[in-house]
Design a protein around this motif. Structure first.
Motif, PDB file in Angstrom:
ATOM      1  N   TRP A  14       0.839  -1.141  -0.008  1.00 23.86           N
ATOM      2  CA  TRP A  14      -0.134   0.174   0.133  1.00 23.86           C
ATOM      3  C   TRP A  14       0.845   1.399  -0.099  1.00 23.86           C
ATOM      4  N   SER A  15       2.059   1.216   0.457  1.00 20.52           N
ATOM      5  CA  SER A  15       3.062   2.300   0.619  1.00 20.52           C
ATOM      6  C   SER A  15       3.216   2.531  -0.899  1.00 20.52           C
ATOM      7  N   ALA A  16       3.549   1.743  -1.687  1.00 23.44           N
ATOM      8  CA  ALA A  16       3.964   1.490  -3.012  1.00 23.44           C
ATOM      9  C   ALA A  16       2.912   2.449  -3.873  1.00 23.44           C
ATOM     10  N   ARG A  17       1.701   1.826  -3.731  1.00 18.47           N
ATOM     11  CA  ARG A  17       0.521   2.295  -4.681  1.00 18.47           C
ATOM     12  C   ARG A  17       0.429   3.707  -4.326  1.00 18.47           C
ATOM     13  N   LEU A  18       0.254   4.036  -2.971  1.00 15.58           N
ATOM     14  CA  LEU A  18      -0.157   5.414  -2.674  1.00 15.58           C
ATOM     15  C   LEU A  18       1.015   6.656  -3.118  1.00 15.58           C
ATOM     16  N   ALA A  19       2.208   5.942  -3.327  1.00 18.68           N
ATOM     17  CA  ALA A  19       3.363   6.973  -3.811  1.00 18.68           C
ATOM     18  C   ALA A  19       2.695   7.596  -5.066  1.00 18.68           C
ATOM     19  N   ALA A  20       3.421   9.004  -5.246  1.00 17.86           N
ATOM     20  CA  ALA A  20       3.078   9.717  -6.590  1.00 17.86           C
ATOM     21  C   ALA A  20       4.194   9.158  -7.614  1.00 17.86           C
ATOM     22  N   TYR A  21       5.345   8.889  -7.051  1.00 13.31           N
ATOM     23  CA  TYR A  21       6.468   8.315  -8.063  1.00 13.31           C
ATOM     24  C   TYR A  21       7.042   7.315  -7.431  1.00 13.31           C
ATOM     25  N   ARG A  22       7.400   6.410  -8.369  1.00 14.91           N
ATOM     26  CA  ARG A  22       8.463   5.268  -7.862  1.00 14.91           C
ATOM     27  C   ARG A  22       9.358   5.015  -8.830  1.00 14.91           C
ATOM     28  N   SER A  23      10.741   4.581  -8.367  1.00 14.82           N
ATOM     29  CA  SER A  23      11.632   4.044  -9.180  1.00 14.82           C
ATOM     30  C   SER A  23      12.546   3.246  -8.537  1.00 14.82           C
ATOM     31  N   TYR A  24      13.059   2.234  -9.188  1.00 19.68           N
ATOM     32  CA  TYR A  24      13.573   0.982  -8.511  1.00 19.68           C
ATOM     33  C   TYR A  24      15.483   1.102  -8.773  1.00 19.68           C
ATOM     34  N   ARG A  25      15.898   0.415  -7.790  1.00 22.71           N
ATOM     35  CA  ARG A  25      17.544   0.367  -8.313  1.00 22.71           C
ATOM     36  C   ARG A  25      18.069  -0.724  -9.045  1.00 22.71           C
ATOM     37  N   ASP A  26      17.084  -1.753  -9.321  1.00 21.75           N
ATOM     38  CA  ASP A  26      17.328  -2.548 -10.036  1.00 21.75           C
ATOM     39  C   ASP A  26      16.280  -3.274 -10.441  1.00 21.75           C
ATOM     40  N   ALA A  27      16.189  -4.158 -11.719  1.00 21.90           N
ATOM     41  CA  ALA A  27      14.928  -4.688 -12.265  1.00 21.90           C
ATOM     42  C   ALA A  27      14.228  -5.768 -11.264  1.00 21.90           C
ATOM     43  N   PRO A  28      15.111  -6.611 -10.468  1.00 23.65           N
ATOM     44  CA  PRO A  28      14.399  -7.706  -9.641  1.00 23.65           C
ATOM     45  C   PRO A  28      13.470  -6.737  -8.431  1.00 23.65           C
ATOM     46  N   ALA A  29      13.864  -5.573  -8.200  1.00 21.03           N
ATOM     47  CA  ALA A  29      12.919  -4.753  -7.112  1.00 21.03           C
ATOM     48  C   ALA A  29      11.655  -4.442  -7.941  1.00 21.03           C
ATOM     49  N   ARG A  30      11.747  -3.919  -9.009  1.00 19.19           N
ATOM     50  CA  ARG A  30      10.411  -3.721  -9.996  1.00 19.19           C
ATOM     51  C   ARG A  30       9.678  -5.000 -10.078  1.00 19.19           C
ATOM     52  N   ASP A  31      10.299  -5.890 -10.352  1.00 18.54           N
ATOM     53  CA  ASP A  31       9.556  -7.322 -10.780  1.00 18.54           C
ATOM     54  C   ASP A  31       8.930  -7.808  -9.329  1.00 18.54           C
ATOM     55  N   ALA A  32       9.500  -7.609  -8.288  1.00 16.29           N
ATOM     56  CA  ALA A  32       9.154  -7.902  -6.790  1.00 16.29           C
ATOM     57  C   ALA A  32       7.830  -7.133  -6.381  1.00 16.29           C
ATOM     58  N   MET A  33       7.693  -5.843  -6.726  1.00 12.13           N
ATOM     59  CA  MET A  33       6.639  -4.885  -6.528  1.00 12.13           C
ATOM     60  C   MET A  33       5.409  -5.576  -7.575  1.00 12.13           C
ATOM     61  N   ARG A  34       5.674  -5.780  -8.773  1.00  5.13           N
ATOM     62  CA  ARG A  34       4.660  -6.281  -9.625  1.00  5.13           C
ATOM     63  C   ARG A  34       3.982  -7.684  -9.044  1.00  5.13           C
ATOM     64  N   ALA A  35       5.134  -8.287  -8.716  1.00  9.91           N
ATOM     65  CA  ALA A  35       4.571  -9.849  -8.020  1.00  9.91           C
ATOM     66  C   ALA A  35       3.597  -9.524  -6.928  1.00  9.91           C
ATOM     67  N   MET A  36       3.872  -8.412  -6.076  1.00  6.95           N
ATOM     68  CA  MET A  36       3.176  -8.367  -5.013  1.00  6.95           C
ATOM     69  C   MET A  36       1.933  -7.334  -5.139  1.00  6.95           C
ATOM     70  N   GLY A  37       1.480  -7.009  -6.358  1.00 15.07           N
ATOM     71  CA  GLY A  37       0.145  -6.637  -6.826  1.00 15.07           C
ATOM     72  C   GLY A  37       0.330  -4.975  -7.180  1.00 15.07           C
ATOM     73  N   VAL A  38       1.458  -4.436  -7.347  1.00 17.50           N
ATOM     74  CA  VAL A  38       1.717  -3.196  -7.577  1.00 17.50           C
ATOM     75  C   VAL A  38       1.685  -2.867  -9.218  1.00 17.50           C
ATOM     76  N   ASP A  39       1.150  -1.690  -9.653  1.00 19.51           N
ATOM     77  CA  ASP A  39       0.960  -1.545 -11.203  1.00 19.51           C
ATOM     78  C   ASP A  39       2.399  -0.882 -11.396  1.00 19.51           C
ATOM     79  N   THR A  40       3.366  -1.393 -12.180  1.00 14.56           N
ATOM     80  CA  THR A  40       4.851  -0.831 -12.381  1.00 14.56           C
ATOM     81  C   THR A  40       4.929  -0.504 -13.839  1.00 14.56           C
ATOM     82  N   ALA A  41       3.872  -0.356 -14.520  1.00 12.37           N
ATOM     83  CA  ALA A  41       4.043  -0.141 -15.810  1.00 12.37           C
ATOM     84  C   ALA A  41       4.644   1.219 -16.228  1.00 12.37           C
ATOM     85  N   ARG A  42       4.784   1.936 -15.310  1.00 10.73           N
ATOM     86  CA  ARG A  42       5.275   3.197 -15.575  1.00 10.73           C
ATOM     87  C   ARG A  42       6.233   3.496 -14.615  1.00 10.73           C
ATOM     88  N   ASP A  43       7.004   2.728 -13.892  1.00 11.63           N
ATOM     89  CA  ASP A  43       8.236   2.678 -13.162  1.00 11.63           C
ATOM     90  C   ASP A  43       9.385   2.395 -13.739  1.00 11.63           C
TER      91      ASP A  43
END
Length: 427
Positions: free
Chosen positions: A163-192
């Motif tokens: 929910w923290s990730a979902r509520l943030a106005a902007y997200r970027s990650y320091r590696d691809a596995p981090a973005r993949d992990a958030m996608r796997a946990m139900g966060v829309d990362t299409a624009r991240d």
């Protein structure tokens, strides 16, 4: 300068900053460098773990993250338990009041969306949720910038992080596995987007590359012509959130393997410099010094990532476990072997062209570690060239990251600069 009649942008920085973790403070230093260079008109302050340290070092006002000062101490008595519970309620109002005073809040790097080290849901995950929820309710833009993330098994922690990730106005990650992990946990990362860790934007002055002849004695160097110093980064490592049942076993295996490795280097006449990345690592340094009685083994007293980079730049080779110790070594261009305890370390080493030089931190095998170390040293010259190329690429990518931040968080400034460039380019 802020144009006449316009109110300066109020920027908050948030996290476990000033609490003794050099990597966290390095991420803050990188963001403050960006703000001071690109948005000198911004008024900046912090909500953080160590406000006095942040104010002293970085010169910005800072507020304590938690109302209850014993937040990170185990509460065993009824009074302490009640105080902690009350603190959670008070912090909800304190966080909202702090967020309300800002136009933008930046969470600079750090592994804020992971639990790769032991973590309780009502500690930092709860604090981050309060921040992001307050930002959404009060229309303050909250940006999670080049943060770390990993899939989380514990349900309360997982829910708070998601929910923290979902509520943030902007997200970027320091590696691809981090973005993949958030996608796997139900966060829309299409624009991240994925960018390197913020520490790669910190300066690495060339003068840090001091000739080895000038380091004799200072770093425990052997005489000229002898093998050079090996920096060994250590950590008070007990596994992660899912390893609590075997935490001591993991720690003992890690420590025993590291001691055997250091002892083997000393027997070969190699000076060893022990590095830490957090105050909690001191007992590990003490245990190694106690087990390996040799003047060739010394301990650095680093107080910043700049200090760590200076140490690693002066070394022939680095073997390290803490994520930001690895970054310092790689950024300094020194061939590095990683003891990996999470996917972020493997991803970092692969990004920098050293993916084959990883060793599992939970299963340290000193003999195998020595084999990898010797193989690494044989390719030292080649790997230094690789690191130089990868560091240039990381710097370019972080420039893009900061340009994107300006466009998203400071649209007026971005528009003004774009207009100015257009006028300059018009014949």
């Amino acid at each position: 300068m802020t144009p006449a009649g316009e109110t300066p942008v109020r920027v908050g920085v948030f996290g476990l900053l000033g609490s003794g973790n050099l990597g966290n403070d390095g991420s803050l230093e990188a963001v403050l460098g960006y703000l001071r260079a690109e948005h000198p008109e911004a008024v900046v302050d912090a909500l953080c773990g160590g406000p006095e340290a942040v104010t002293t070092r970085f010169g910005i006002p800072a507020t304590r993250l938690h109302w209850y000062r014993g937040e990170y101490r185990t509460a065993s008595r009824a009074g302490a338990v009640a105080a902690k519970g009350l603190g959670k309620l008070v912090d909800a109002f304190r966080t909202a009041a702090w967020v309300r005073r800002h136009d933008v809040v930046i969470v600079p790097g750090m592994g804020v969306l992971e639990a790769t080290l032991p973590l309780r849901p009502w500690g930092f995950p709860y604090s981050l949720f309060l921040l992001c929820a307050s930002g959404r309710l009060l229309r303050t833009r909250v940006a999670l910038v080049s943060v770390g993330a990993a899939e989380i098994g514990n349900r309360p922690t997982r829910a708070l992080v998601r929910w923290s990730a979902r509520l943030a106005a902007y997200r970027s990650y320091r590696d691809a596995p981090a973005r993949d992990a958030m996608r796997a946990m139900g966060v829309d990362t299409a624009r991240d987007e994925v960018y390197p860790d913020l520490a790669f934007s910190l300066p690495t002055p060339e003068e840090w590359r001091i000739p080895r002849s000038e380091l004799v004695g200072e770093l425990g160097e052997a005489p000229s012509g002898s093998p050079g110093t090996v920096c060994v980064g250590v950590m008070d490592f007990h596994g992660g959130n899912d390893d609590r049942a075997r935490a001591e076993e993991i720690h003992r295996r890690y420590l025993d393997g590291t001691i055997r490795f250091v002892r083997a280097l000393v027997e070969e006449g190699r000076p060893v410099r022990l590095l830490t990345g957090d105050g909690v690592d001191a007992p590990v340094v003490a245990a190694i010094l106690d087990a390996v009685h040799s003047p060739l083994v010394t301990a650095a007293e680093a107080s910043s990532l700049a200090d760590l980079m200076k140490e690693t730049a002066a070394a022939d080779t680095v073997v390290a476990i803490r994520y930001h110790n690895l970054i310092c070594a790689l950024k300094a261009g020194t061939p590095t072997l990683a003891l990996c305890y999470a996917a972020k370390s493997d991803a970092l080493m692969a990004r920098m062209g050293l993916g084959e030089y990883c060793h599992p931190a939970r299963e340290v095998d000193a003999d195998r570690l020595l084999e990898q170390f010797r193989a690494l040293e044989k390719r030292s010259a080649e790997l230094r060239r690789t690191l130089a190329e990868r560091n240039l690429a990381a710097a370019r990518q972080l420039k893009d990251q900061f340009d994107e931040l300006t466009a998203v968080l400071f649209p007026a400034a971005g528009h003004t600069r774009a207009h100015a460039r257009t006028r300059q380019e018009t014949p």
